[in-house]
Design an enzyme around this catalytic site. Structure first.
Site, PDB file in Angstrom:
ATOM      1  N   LYS A 107      58.972 -26.917  44.993  1.00 46.59           N
ATOM      2  CA  LYS A 107      58.121 -27.611  45.953  1.00 46.59           C
ATOM      3  C   LYS A 107      58.529 -29.069  46.150  1.00 46.59           C
ATOM      4  O   LYS A 107      58.059 -29.724  47.075  1.00 46.59           O
ATOM      5  CB  LYS A 107      56.661 -27.521  45.520  1.00 46.59           C
ATOM      6  CG  LYS A 107      56.107 -26.104  45.611  1.00 46.59           C
ATOM      7  CD  LYS A 107      54.616 -26.058  45.342  1.00 46.59           C
ATOM      8  CE  LYS A 107      54.028 -24.696  45.643  1.00 46.59           C
ATOM      9  NZ  LYS A 107      54.484 -23.673  44.683  1.00 46.59           N
TER      10      LYS A 107
HETATM   11  C1  LIG Z   1      54.428 -22.257  44.949  1.00 46.88           C
HETATM   12  C2  LIG Z   1      55.279 -21.407  44.073  1.00 46.88           C
HETATM   13  C3  LIG Z   1      55.688 -20.116  44.454  1.00 46.88           C
HETATM   14  C4  LIG Z   1      55.235 -19.450  45.729  1.00 46.88           C
HETATM   15  O1  LIG Z   1      55.793 -20.017  46.866  1.00 46.88           O
HETATM   16  P1  LIG Z   1      55.158 -19.669  48.302  1.00 46.88           P
HETATM   17  O2  LIG Z   1      55.929 -20.476  49.271  1.00 46.88           O
HETATM   18  O3  LIG Z   1      53.715 -20.101  48.210  1.00 46.88           O
HETATM   19  O4  LIG Z   1      55.271 -18.206  48.505  1.00 46.88           O
HETATM   20  C5  LIG Z   1      56.551 -19.420  43.620  1.00 46.88           C
HETATM   21  N1  LIG Z   1      56.951 -19.942  42.449  1.00 46.88           N
HETATM   22  C6  LIG Z   1      56.560 -21.172  42.036  1.00 46.88           C
HETATM   23  C7  LIG Z   1      57.032 -21.666  40.710  1.00 46.88           C
HETATM   24  C8  LIG Z   1      55.716 -21.945  42.832  1.00 46.88           C
HETATM   25  O5  LIG Z   1      55.326 -23.156  42.403  1.00 46.88           O
END
Ligand SMILES: *Cc1c(COP(=O)(O)O)cnc(C)c1O
Length: 441
Positions: A107
């Site tokens: 993210k």
């Molecule tokens: C947010 C997150 C996801 C999921 O991603 P999306 O875009 O919401 O599908 C998967 N793995 C981790 C470690 C995350 O922080």
């Protein structure tokens, strides 16, 4: 480029306005009016392009003329200023490690891009955002989002960030990432659950007095400025993919489906990909949809891959939009499967034992889904997106491998810093008075 709302009841807006609004006024999600095609030249010679140039070329049409070229080049450069290696795990499975950013979470890319865009918009036109109103980003987190947003917005001028997290319910690494920065980052430790935090945030967005005194905006994953730059992972993965004649199957650990949706967007704009797999944990709304064509949201159930514990994934509508709601077209390139806790743990253990590669629980869900798919597609090879560093989920990982997970040097220092949070009851009034105080009223 203009963006329309998936609910079709709000006016079209440009990238700047879509970033500032977050969600469209009719509660729909913003979607680009057309999907730009990347140049053939870029795809055919991608290995010769720098990551920064690829990032600029991909993002440029989406941003349009809302950010000038030199600024956008600076922003994308800072967005991807860390390693994104493609690591061979087995003969047929590679791991794209998206966790080398400052908070060890994928993210980071979305948060860094969004914070810099918003920072630019604030600086460039305060009048548009309301004079004398402080721009305040308000976000509730169950763990990973908060850290990435805090880090991404740290020291961005003209923007205050308020993060709500449930006391005692985020990991100690995650809590330090939220609470040790200070300056324009304010961490509110809420005596309640993640749902309470989210409720308080929603309430604040509808409060008239707050609207008059602050310019409130959200940094959650439906914001186009967080969603769109995730396409870059897929372009950078393809750049590193050796066998260009046989494009990869890509498995994406999915929760809110923003990441995989960005990948499919990249594919629609010309990136060669064999097939997409949305790997889910026990939260199986989309796998069920692909079986029945019936979309039935559920309450989320808790798992060890907790960043994917989502019962009604908000970005799935954007995937349907890409395929203009034609199920056959969707099913031609996309499938989804649900991996049990048991299989997640045994995958984590066996990949560690047999291939000396340590996955985190989210990556293990992805690996397992990809492995199953490749068994019935013997001519293909694939990439799993590894979305978090295993150390962030050490409570789950250590018992499975029977060993401790070494802390990366990048975050060792942060873990020694003093936590600095503001404790708060789970009450909307408490948040409101905090925000009014922050705005100086
Ligand atoms: C947010 C997150 C996801 C999921 O991603 P999306 O875009 O919401 O599908 C998967 N793995 C981790 C470690 C995350 O922080």
């Amino acid at each position: 480029m203009q963006y329309f709302s998936t609910n079709h009841q709000s006016p079209e807006v440009d990238f700047k306005q879509a970033t500032i609004n977050g969600q469209a006024p009719d509660k729909g999600l913003y979607f680009p009016e057309r999907i730009p095609i990347v140049s053939k030249e870029l795809i055919e010679n991608i290995s010769q392009y720098s990551n920064e140039e690829i990032a600029y070329q991909v993002m440029k049409p989406y941003v349009g003329d809302t950010i000038p070229e030199d600024e956008l080049r600076r922003i994308v450069g800072e967005t991807i200023q860390f390693d994104i290696p493609l690591v061979k795990v087995t003969d047929r499975i590679y791991s794209l490690e998206l966790y080398h950013g400052p908070t060890l979470a994928f993210k980071d890319v979305g948060a860094r891009f969004m914070s810099r865009c918003l920072g630019y918009f604030v600086k460039q036109s305060e009048s548009n955002l309301g004079k004398n109103k402080k721009v305040t980003v308000l976000v509730a987190t169950s763990g990973d989002t908060g850290g990435a947003v805090a880090n991404g917005f740290y020291e961005v001028e003209g923007v205050e960030v308020v993060i709500l997290y449930p006391s005692g319910k985020v990991s100690s690494v995650q809590e330090k990432q939220l609470t040790t920065l200070g300056k324009n980052i304010h961490a509110l430790e809420i005596d309640g659950t993640f749902d309470d935090c989210q409720q308080m945030v929603k309430q604040a967005f509808t409060d008239e007095q707050l609207k008059q005194n602050l310019f409130l905006t959200s940094a959650n994953s439906i914001n186009v400025a967080r969603w769109l730059p995730q396409q870059l992972y897929y372009f950078l993965a393809y750049k590193l993919w050796a066998d260009k004649n046989n494009p990869p199957v890509i498995a994406v650990p999915s929760g809110n489906f923003g990441n995989i949706c960005a990948g499919i967007l990249a594919f629609q704009s010309g990136l060669p990909v064999q097939h997409f797999i949305a790997a889910c944990n026990a939260n199986d709304v989309v796998p069920n949809y692909m079986q029945t064509q019936d979309y039935v949201p559920k309450n989320a159930v808790a798992t060890i891959s907790n960043a994917m514990d989502v019962g009604n994934p908000s970005n799935f509508i954007r995937i349907l939009e890409i395929f203009q709601h034609q199920f056959t077209n969707l099913a031609a390139v996309f499938s989804s499967c649900s991996i049990s806790e048991e299989l997640t743990k045994s995958t984590l253990a066996s990949v560690y034992k047999n291939h000396h590669y340590l996955l985190d629980p989210h990556g293990a869900v992805g690996f397992s889904a990809l492995d199953q798919y490749l068994q019935s597609h013997p001519d293909q090879k694939g990439i799993v997106l590894e979305t978090a560093h295993p150390v962030k989920f050490y409570d789950a990982v250590e018992p499975v491998i029977g060993q401790s997970v070494p802390i990366p040097t990048a975050i060792q220092h942060q873990l020694t810093l003093e936590k600095n949070s503001i404790k708060m009851e789970a009450k909307s009034e408490s948040l409101k008075s905090f925000l009014l105080q922050l705005s100086g009223t």
